[in-house]
Design a protein around this motif. Structure first.
Motif, PDB file in Angstrom:
ATOM      1  N   PHE A 320       0.846  -1.197   0.000  1.00  0.00           N
ATOM      2  CA  PHE A 320       0.000   0.000   0.000  1.00  0.00           C
ATOM      3  C   PHE A 320       0.877   1.240   0.000  1.00  0.00           C
ATOM      4  CE2 PHE A 320       0.834  -1.074   4.408  1.00  0.00           C
ATOM      5  CZ  PHE A 320       1.134   0.156   4.995  1.00  0.00           C
ATOM      6  N   ASP A 321       0.270   2.374  -0.331  1.00  0.00           N
ATOM      7  CA  ASP A 321       0.942   3.671  -0.328  1.00  0.00           C
ATOM      8  C   ASP A 321       0.227   4.613   0.622  1.00  0.00           C
ATOM      9  OD1 ASP A 321       2.844   3.033  -2.381  1.00  0.00           O
ATOM     10  OD2 ASP A 321       1.266   3.322  -3.875  1.00  0.00           O
ATOM     11  N   GLU A 322       1.012   5.516   1.233  1.00  0.00           N
ATOM     12  CA  GLU A 322       0.448   6.599   2.044  1.00  0.00           C
ATOM     13  C   GLU A 322       0.587   7.899   1.242  1.00  0.00           C
ATOM     14  OE1 GLU A 322      -1.216   6.314   4.861  1.00  0.00           O
ATOM     15  OE2 GLU A 322      -0.915   4.148   4.773  1.00  0.00           O
ATOM     16  N   VAL A 323      -0.503   8.644   1.140  1.00  0.00           N
ATOM     17  CA  VAL A 323      -0.547   9.836   0.301  1.00  0.00           C
ATOM     18  C   VAL A 323      -0.934  11.045   1.140  1.00  0.00           C
ATOM     19  CG1 VAL A 323      -1.713  10.933  -1.640  1.00  0.00           C
ATOM     20  CG2 VAL A 323      -1.102   8.506  -1.764  1.00  0.00           C
ATOM     21  N   LEU A 324      -0.142  12.126   1.014  1.00  0.00           N
ATOM     22  CA  LEU A 324      -0.429  13.396   1.677  1.00  0.00           C
ATOM     23  C   LEU A 324      -0.564  14.477   0.612  1.00  0.00           C
ATOM     24  CD1 LEU A 324      -0.662  15.019   4.386  1.00  0.00           C
ATOM     25  CD2 LEU A 324       1.801  15.486   4.135  1.00  0.00           C
ATOM     26  N   ASP A 325      -1.695  15.128   0.573  1.00  0.00           N
ATOM     27  CA  ASP A 325      -1.924  16.229  -0.374  1.00  0.00           C
ATOM     28  C   ASP A 325      -1.610  15.804  -1.804  1.00  0.00           C
ATOM     29  OD1 ASP A 325      -2.569  18.758  -1.290  1.00  0.00           O
ATOM     30  OD2 ASP A 325      -0.635  19.651  -0.762  1.00  0.00           O
ATOM     31  N   GLY A 326      -2.001  14.563  -2.175  1.00  0.00           N
ATOM     32  CA  GLY A 326      -1.846  14.097  -3.541  1.00  0.00           C
ATOM     33  C   GLY A 326      -0.503  13.503  -3.887  1.00  0.00           C
ATOM     34  N   ALA A 327       0.446  13.485  -2.949  1.00  0.00           N
ATOM     35  CA  ALA A 327       1.779  12.952  -3.228  1.00  0.00           C
ATOM     36  C   ALA A 327       2.046  11.741  -2.333  1.00  0.00           C
ATOM     37  CB  ALA A 327       2.846  14.017  -2.988  1.00  0.00           C
ATOM     38  N   ILE A 328       2.655  10.700  -2.898  1.00  0.00           N
ATOM     39  CA  ILE A 328       3.027   9.524  -2.116  1.00  0.00           C
ATOM     40  C   ILE A 328       4.193   9.888  -1.214  1.00  0.00           C
ATOM     41  CG2 ILE A 328       3.935   7.174  -2.218  1.00  0.00           C
ATOM     42  CD1 ILE A 328       2.508   6.832  -4.897  1.00  0.00           C
ATOM     43  N   VAL A 329       4.004   9.672   0.088  1.00  0.00           N
ATOM     44  CA  VAL A 329       5.039  10.030   1.064  1.00  0.00           C
ATOM     45  C   VAL A 329       5.637   8.801   1.740  1.00  0.00           C
ATOM     46  CG1 VAL A 329       4.199  12.366   1.527  1.00  0.00           C
ATOM     47  CG2 VAL A 329       3.203  10.433   2.766  1.00  0.00           C
ATOM     48  N   ALA A 330       4.980   7.621   1.595  1.00  0.00           N
ATOM     49  CA  ALA A 330       5.510   6.399   2.199  1.00  0.00           C
ATOM     50  C   ALA A 330       4.818   5.206   1.564  1.00  0.00           C
ATOM     51  CB  ALA A 330       5.293   6.389   3.708  1.00  0.00           C
ATOM     52  N   SER A 331       5.445   4.034   1.669  1.00  0.00           N
ATOM     53  CA  SER A 331       4.865   2.778   1.203  1.00  0.00           C
ATOM     54  C   SER A 331       5.115   1.713   2.252  1.00  0.00           C
ATOM     55  CB  SER A 331       5.476   2.346  -0.137  1.00  0.00           C
ATOM     56  OG  SER A 331       5.179   3.295  -1.151  1.00  0.00           O
ATOM     57  N   GLY A 332       4.294   0.665   2.252  1.00  0.00           N
ATOM     58  CA  GLY A 332       4.455  -0.404   3.223  1.00  0.00           C
ATOM     59  C   GLY A 332       3.739  -1.661   2.761  1.00  0.00           C
ATOM     60  N   THR A 333       3.806  -2.692   3.598  1.00  0.00           N
ATOM     61  CA  THR A 333       3.137  -3.967   3.338  1.00  0.00           C
ATOM     62  C   THR A 333       2.484  -4.433   4.629  1.00  0.00           C
ATOM     63  OG1 THR A 333       4.757  -4.547   1.627  1.00  0.00           O
ATOM     64  CG2 THR A 333       3.428  -6.334   2.544  1.00  0.00           C
ATOM     65  N   SER A 334       1.234  -4.841   4.557  1.00  0.00           N
ATOM     66  CA  SER A 334       0.532  -5.304   5.754  1.00  0.00           C
ATOM     67  C   SER A 334       1.069  -6.651   6.205  1.00  0.00           C
ATOM     68  CB  SER A 334      -0.966  -5.413   5.464  1.00  0.00           C
ATOM     69  OG  SER A 334      -1.211  -6.366   4.453  1.00  0.00           O
ATOM     70  N   ASP A 335       0.838  -6.974   7.487  1.00  0.00           N
ATOM     71  CA  ASP A 335       1.263  -8.270   8.005  1.00  0.00           C
ATOM     72  C   ASP A 335       0.149  -9.297   7.810  1.00  0.00           C
ATOM     73  OD1 ASP A 335      -0.634  -7.795   9.977  1.00  0.00           O
ATOM     74  OD2 ASP A 335       0.828  -7.274  11.523  1.00  0.00           O
ATOM     75  N   ALA A 336       0.313 -10.476   8.394  1.00  0.00           N
ATOM     76  CA  ALA A 336      -0.660 -11.547   8.208  1.00  0.00           C
ATOM     77  C   ALA A 336      -2.029 -11.199   8.762  1.00  0.00           C
ATOM     78  CB  ALA A 336      -0.146 -12.835   8.855  1.00  0.00           C
ATOM     79  N   ASP A 337      -2.077 -10.248   9.692  1.00  0.00           N
ATOM     80  CA  ASP A 337      -3.351  -9.817  10.269  1.00  0.00           C
ATOM     81  C   ASP A 337      -3.922  -8.588   9.578  1.00  0.00           C
ATOM     82  OD1 ASP A 337      -3.415 -11.840  12.221  1.00  0.00           O
ATOM     83  OD2 ASP A 337      -2.031 -10.701  13.492  1.00  0.00           O
ATOM     84  N   GLY A 338      -3.257  -8.132   8.509  1.00  0.00           N
ATOM     85  CA  GLY A 338      -3.745  -6.972   7.776  1.00  0.00           C
ATOM     86  C   GLY A 338      -3.403  -5.644   8.412  1.00  0.00           C
ATOM     87  N   ALA A 339      -2.395  -5.594   9.287  1.00  0.00           N
ATOM     88  CA  ALA A 339      -2.017  -4.360   9.977  1.00  0.00           C
ATOM     89  C   ALA A 339      -0.617  -3.921   9.559  1.00  0.00           C
ATOM     90  CB  ALA A 339      -2.073  -4.554  11.487  1.00  0.00           C
ATOM     91  N   ALA A 340      -0.325  -2.640   9.747  1.00  0.00           N
ATOM     92  CA  ALA A 340       0.997  -2.094   9.438  1.00  0.00           C
ATOM     93  C   ALA A 340       1.139  -0.730  10.099  1.00  0.00           C
ATOM     94  CB  ALA A 340       1.216  -1.965   7.935  1.00  0.00           C
ATOM     95  N   THR A 341       2.400  -0.331  10.341  1.00  0.00           N
ATOM     96  CA  THR A 341       2.732   1.003  10.852  1.00  0.00           C
ATOM     97  C   THR A 341       3.830   1.579   9.973  1.00  0.00           C
ATOM     98  OG1 THR A 341       2.151   0.438  13.130  1.00  0.00           O
ATOM     99  CG2 THR A 341       3.594   2.328  12.811  1.00  0.00           C
ATOM    100  N   VAL A 342       3.620   2.795   9.478  1.00  0.00           N
ATOM    101  CA  VAL A 342       4.623   3.450   8.643  1.00  0.00           C
ATOM    102  C   VAL A 342       4.867   4.859   9.172  1.00  0.00           C
ATOM    103  CG1 VAL A 342       4.113   2.139   6.552  1.00  0.00           C
ATOM    104  CG2 VAL A 342       2.852   4.223   7.026  1.00  0.00           C
ATOM    105  N   THR A 343       6.090   5.366   8.949  1.00  0.00           N
ATOM    106  CA  THR A 343       6.471   6.719   9.368  1.00  0.00           C
ATOM    107  C   THR A 343       7.063   7.444   8.170  1.00  0.00           C
ATOM    108  OG1 THR A 343       6.886   6.008  11.638  1.00  0.00           O
ATOM    109  CG2 THR A 343       7.887   8.081  10.940  1.00  0.00           C
ATOM    110  N   PHE A 344       6.674   8.698   7.998  1.00  0.00           N
ATOM    111  CA  PHE A 344       7.219   9.491   6.899  1.00  0.00           C
ATOM    112  C   PHE A 344       7.551  10.890   7.398  1.00  0.00           C
ATOM    113  CE2 PHE A 344       2.676  10.365   6.751  1.00  0.00           C
ATOM    114  CZ  PHE A 344       2.617  11.730   6.514  1.00  0.00           C
ATOM    115  N   THR A 345       8.359  11.618   6.614  1.00  0.00           N
ATOM    116  CA  THR A 345       8.728  12.998   6.921  1.00  0.00           C
ATOM    117  C   THR A 345       7.946  13.934   6.029  1.00  0.00           C
ATOM    118  OG1 THR A 345      10.967  12.320   7.556  1.00  0.00           O
ATOM    119  CG2 THR A 345      10.637  14.645   7.004  1.00  0.00           C
ATOM    120  N   VAL A 346       7.337  14.950   6.631  1.00  0.00           N
ATOM    121  CA  VAL A 346       6.591  15.931   5.854  1.00  0.00           C
ATOM    122  C   VAL A 346       7.564  16.621   4.902  1.00  0.00           C
ATOM    123  CG1 VAL A 346       5.149  17.994   5.938  1.00  0.00           C
ATOM    124  CG2 VAL A 346       4.969  16.271   7.740  1.00  0.00           C
TER     125      VAL A 346
END
Length: 431
Positions: A320-346
């Protein structure tokens, strides 16, 4: 949902067993891993299968179709109406209790029921249809006057056993195979009786009874005619008999009677709706959806700040991708339970405003956080050297004040030099 509420120890044992034997059987067709809504896994190959529902699914149903019974033999008649009885059909709501559970499936072959169970408990079974029959003067070649479908399999919509239908050749003729209930259906009565269906084993579909079989001589050669088999189900339907009937024209016709349908079953605590009678092969289809959610503890940020986003409820192991104001700021992959934590810099050039952080799966919006306010320092917003010019001098010159001072100094220096030159010339003339 009592039957779906597995104990933790049972679940651990079940998962260990799955790990030991490898991945569950692959469905005949399945939605891509990026599917978020109305995803399906279809099993329509006859036999035993297993399916593990997605752990993060928030809705889950299963549609179970018993297989239609066999039509009357094409070697005897190719009449297009010579059909078997329809298989039962029901859609069961498994709810969130079914998420993450491994189900054992039985997909019925011709005339057999289809079933779903878990942890040894039968949840739902749709009965199979009885085999078709026909009537005619069978000692004469091609003298088929009519065909009859077998009894339909039970479509379970209420808790407990749903009876299969009894075949209806000549109305209530005793040669017809009887539909199953909680008990097996009785075989038809005639010159060659059908046999009763099998009793329930409480686990899955059991066979229906065999149709009676009798040879009838045509042009000096025996031709074998067999009544329709009973449909399989929670209990099996009875097979049809071969007998003779008075068709009302003072001529005796031969009746090869159809079989009865197998019964259906629904476990306590479940709800189901009936589907259309199934005229084809057996099948089991799971349908599910996800309800992803995203959150962040950040409410007000500046360019250069870090933002952490927690995502839950996604499909397992999906990018999946994380999008802020129309721009991709981070990407990640969920775990077996469908959860994830991502951190990005503004980003340093991020404009001011309030924006949700959006989670996209394969370009499709899956979830959004509440709005995060981005505050931009005015000094940081105006690049160095791009400020407003200082006020111009009253002379109207385009030069700044500092430039005017330098010009005045040059003019004064020129005047001093001119005076000095005139004095030197005067001294030379006096000589």
């Amino acid at each position: 949902m009592r039957r779906l509420l597995l104990s933790s120890s049972a679940l651990v044992v079940g998962l260990a067993a799955v790990a030991a034997v490898g991945a569950p059987a692959v469905a005949d067709s399945v939605s891509p891993n990026t599917c978020l809504s109305d995803c399906t896994a279809v099993f329509d190959t006859a036999g035993a299968h297993s399916f593990t529902a997605p752990a993060a699914a928030t809705s889950l149903t299963v549609t179970v179709n018993g297989a239609a019974g066999a039509p009357a033999s094409q070697a005897i008649t190719n009449d297009s109406t010579a059909l078997g009885g329809a298989g039962g059909s029901a859609t069961v709501d498994l709810g969130v209790d079914g998420a993450g559970v491994t189900f054992d499936l039985g997909v019925g072959a011709t005339g057999a029921g289809s079933s779903v169970s878990t942890d040894g408990d039968l949840l739902v079974l749709a009965g199979g249809g009885g085999g078709g029959g026909y009537v005619g003067r069978l000692d004469l070649p091609g003298q088929i006057f009519g065909t009859y479908p077998g009894g339909a399999g039970g479509s379970p919509t209420t808790v407990g056993v749903t009876p299969g239908a009894t075949a209806t050749a000549f109305g209530a003729n005793p040669a017809n195979g009887q539909g199953a209930t909680a008990a097996p259906g009785a075989g038809g009565i005639g010159l060659a009786p059908g046999s009763a269906g099998s009793p329930s084993n409480g686990i899955g579909s059991v066979p229906g009874g065999a149709g009676g079989s009798r040879d009838i001589v045509v042009s000096g050669a025996p031709v074998t005619h067999t009544g329709g088999a009973g449909g399989g189900g929670y209990a099996g339907g009875g097979g049809g008999a071969v007998t003779q009937v008075d068709a009302g024209d003072d001529i005796i016709d031969d009746l090869v009677a159809p079989g009865g349908g197998g019964s259906g079953f629904l476990a306590a605590g479940l709800t189901a709706t009936a589907g259309e009678p199934n005229a084809g092969p057996g099948s089991v289809t799971f349908t599910w959806s996800f309800s992803p959610a995203a959150s962040t503890g950040s409410t007000t940020v500046h360019p250069g700040d870090s933002v952490t986003v927690d995502v839950t409820g996604l499909p397992a192991n999906v990018a999946f991708d994380e999008v802020l104001d129309g721009a991709i700021v981070a990407s990640g992959t969920s775990d077996a339970d469908g959860a994830a934590t991502v951190t990005f810099t503004v980003p340093a050039g991020q404009r001011a405003g309030a924006f949700p952080v959006q989670t996209l799966v394969d370009g499709v919006l899956a979830a959004s956080t509440s709005a995060v306010t981005v505050v931009v320092d005015p000094a940081a917003a105006t690049p160095s050297g791009s400020g407003t010019p200082a006020a111009l001098a009253a002379t109207g010159s385009d030069l700044p004040v500092g430039g005017m001072s330098a010009g005045a100094l040059l003019i004064a220096a020129g005047a001093v030099l001119l005076v000095a030159r005139r004095r030197i010339a005067a001294v030379r003339g006096a000589r």
